[in-house]
Design a protein around this motif. Structure first.
Motif, mmCIF file in Angstrom:
data_model
loop_
_atom_site.group_PDB
_atom_site.id
_atom_site.type_symbol
_atom_site.label_atom_id
_atom_site.label_comp_id
_atom_site.label_asym_id
_atom_site.label_seq_id
_atom_site.Cartn_x
_atom_site.Cartn_y
_atom_site.Cartn_z
ATOM 1 N N ASN A 257 0.839 -1.203 0.000
ATOM 2 C CA ASN A 257 0.000 0.000 0.000
ATOM 3 C C ASN A 257 0.881 1.262 0.000
ATOM 4 O O ASN A 257 1.641 1.486 0.936
ATOM 5 C CB ASN A 257 -0.879 -0.072 1.254
ATOM 6 C CG ASN A 257 -1.757 1.139 1.416
ATOM 7 O OD1 ASN A 257 -1.326 2.272 1.164
ATOM 8 N ND2 ASN A 257 -2.986 0.903 1.834
ATOM 9 N N GLN B 5 0.781 3.637 3.050
ATOM 10 C CA GLN B 5 1.504 3.105 4.216
ATOM 11 C C GLN B 5 3.016 3.217 4.021
ATOM 12 O O GLN B 5 3.761 3.478 4.963
ATOM 13 C CB GLN B 5 1.094 1.649 4.459
ATOM 14 C CG GLN B 5 -0.325 1.540 4.990
ATOM 15 C CD GLN B 5 -0.849 0.119 5.032
ATOM 16 O OE1 GLN B 5 -0.266 -0.793 4.440
ATOM 17 N NE2 GLN B 5 -1.948 -0.081 5.724
ATOM 18 N N TRP C 98 -0.231 5.870 -7.632
ATOM 19 C CA TRP C 98 0.721 5.420 -6.610
ATOM 20 C C TRP C 98 1.340 6.639 -5.921
ATOM 21 O O TRP C 98 1.402 6.711 -4.692
ATOM 22 C CB TRP C 98 1.805 4.547 -7.267
ATOM 23 C CG TRP C 98 2.717 3.893 -6.281
ATOM 24 C CD1 TRP C 98 2.610 2.636 -5.779
ATOM 25 C CD2 TRP C 98 3.881 4.492 -5.669
ATOM 26 N NE1 TRP C 98 3.622 2.402 -4.886
ATOM 27 C CE2 TRP C 98 4.414 3.521 -4.790
ATOM 28 C CE3 TRP C 98 4.516 5.722 -5.763
ATOM 29 C CZ2 TRP C 98 5.557 3.749 -4.027
ATOM 30 C CZ3 TRP C 98 5.642 5.970 -4.993
ATOM 31 C CH2 TRP C 98 6.149 4.985 -4.133
ATOM 32 N N GLN D 122 -0.980 8.552 -3.520
ATOM 33 C CA GLN D 122 -1.182 7.875 -2.233
ATOM 34 C C GLN D 122 0.099 7.892 -1.393
ATOM 35 O O GLN D 122 0.068 8.108 -0.182
ATOM 36 C CB GLN D 122 -1.629 6.429 -2.466
ATOM 37 C CG GLN D 122 -3.022 6.345 -3.047
ATOM 38 C CD GLN D 122 -3.373 4.936 -3.478
ATOM 39 O OE1 GLN D 122 -2.982 3.956 -2.868
ATOM 40 N NE2 GLN D 122 -4.110 4.827 -4.569
#
Ligand code: ADP
Ligand code: MG
Length: 312
Positions: free
Chosen positions: A60, A63, A99, A102
């Protein structure tokens, strides 16, 4: 149209500076400029996360951004330094805007929480590799080092041990109670910045727990030319970790499991009354070198190596 290298830096990583007293110039020039206030020195640390080594493929991104910055701030915390700035080197196989968006969200969450400015970096193509260099201020000669533990010191840790390691086990398929909060400890460790700043006034030595208590405490004892005894029954363990230990009979788990990013520090007995943070007393610094564990009243040598790159 695909976004250019400069376009993506501008979009995701160029924000105005907050701490302009220290951070004089940020993203956009060939170098950033920092001004160190009189009476302080700069603490500098770097941590890299490589896909396939430090995190799974398809991890993720939010994270990852969070953890990359958090683990670097944890190193500053361990020295009693106050984070002020970071640089970010990103190597990615391709530009994937979803990507990046995030990843940046996780990164900025921690940066904002700890008021850290992003002052520069590098962006390149290649195997997914994420590097942060972090800069912190510490009053001159006040940084807490690994090499200054004294015989007779008491050993303390912040927080709980084994949470992140159990989180990794859950990722690998182990069932456990309270899985959500345990997983959070693995994916989103909390750098103990406030605690590091507080203990700088009275701790003799400190390290942050990245590889596991046994291996990290060993860094303190080796650097200080001393030994230590850990009292197993005093280790701060959650119900989930205790349950895991009971099921697996692996009592060494909280000694060897990594990535908790808690602080482990030593303090002279006459300063214990000054302790101003939540923490647990888990053992003593002793003269004979090496680590020992006391469990059910029996003392045994504790021989364990943490994870090391380049050894098989
Ligand atoms: P140079 O080629 O002179 O080394 P770059 O073209 O690599 O500079 O970077 C342009 C500017 O953007 C520099 O100020 C650099 O610090 C910054 N930068 C590059 N990548 C990042 C990144 N991932 N995060 C933050 N700043 C970055
Ligand atoms: Mg240049």
């Amino acid at each position: 149209m695909a976004v250019s290298e400069f376009g993506l830096i501008h979009r995701y990583f160029n924000r105005s500076l907050n701490n302009t007293k220290v951070n004089r110039l940020g993203v956009g020039d060939d170098c950033a400029l920092m001004s160190i206030p009189d009476g302080y020195e700069l603490a500098i640390t770097t941590d890299t996360m490589v896909e396939g080594v430090h995190f799974f493929e398809n991890a993720n991104p939010e994270q990852l951004g969070y953890k990359l910055l958090a683990v670097n701030l944890s190193d500053l915390a361990a020295m009693g330094a106050e984070p002020v700035a970071v640089s970010l080197a990103l190597t990615m196989p391709k530009v994937d805007e979803r990507w990046l968006e995030q990843f940046a969200a996780g990164f900025w969450q921690v940066a904002e929480q700890f008021s850290v400015d992003l002052i520069g970096g590098d962006t390149t193509s290649g195997h997914l590799t994420l590097t942060v260099q972090a800069f912190g201020l510490v009053a001159k000669n006040r940084a807490i080092k690994r090499s200054t533990a004294q015989v007779g010191d008491l050993i303390y840790v912040t927080g709980l041990l084994g949470e992140a390691g159990l989180g990794l086990k859950i990722e690998q398929g182990v069932q456990c109670q309270n899985a959500e909060s345990v997983l959070k400890r693995f994916h989103q460790p909390e750098p103990r910045v406030k605690q590091g700043l507080a203990i700088a006034d009275y701790a003799n030595a400190c390290i942050d727990l990245s590889d596991g208590l046994a291996s990290d405490l060993r860094h303190i004892t080796d650097a200080s030319g001393v030994g230590a005894c850990i009292e197993w029954e005093k280790l701060p363990l959650s119900a989930s970790v205790l349950d895991y230990i009971q099921q697996t009979k692996d009592w060494s788990f909280p000694l060897v499991s990594g990535e908790d990013y808690e602080l482990c520090f030593t303090i002279s007995p006459d300063k214990v009354s000054q302790i101003s943070i939540d923490c647990s007393h888990i053992g003593f610094i002793q003269k004979p070198q090496g680590l020992r564990i006391m469990r059910s009243g029996v003392i045994e040598p504790l021989v364990y190596q943490g994870y090391e790159h380049f050894t098989c």
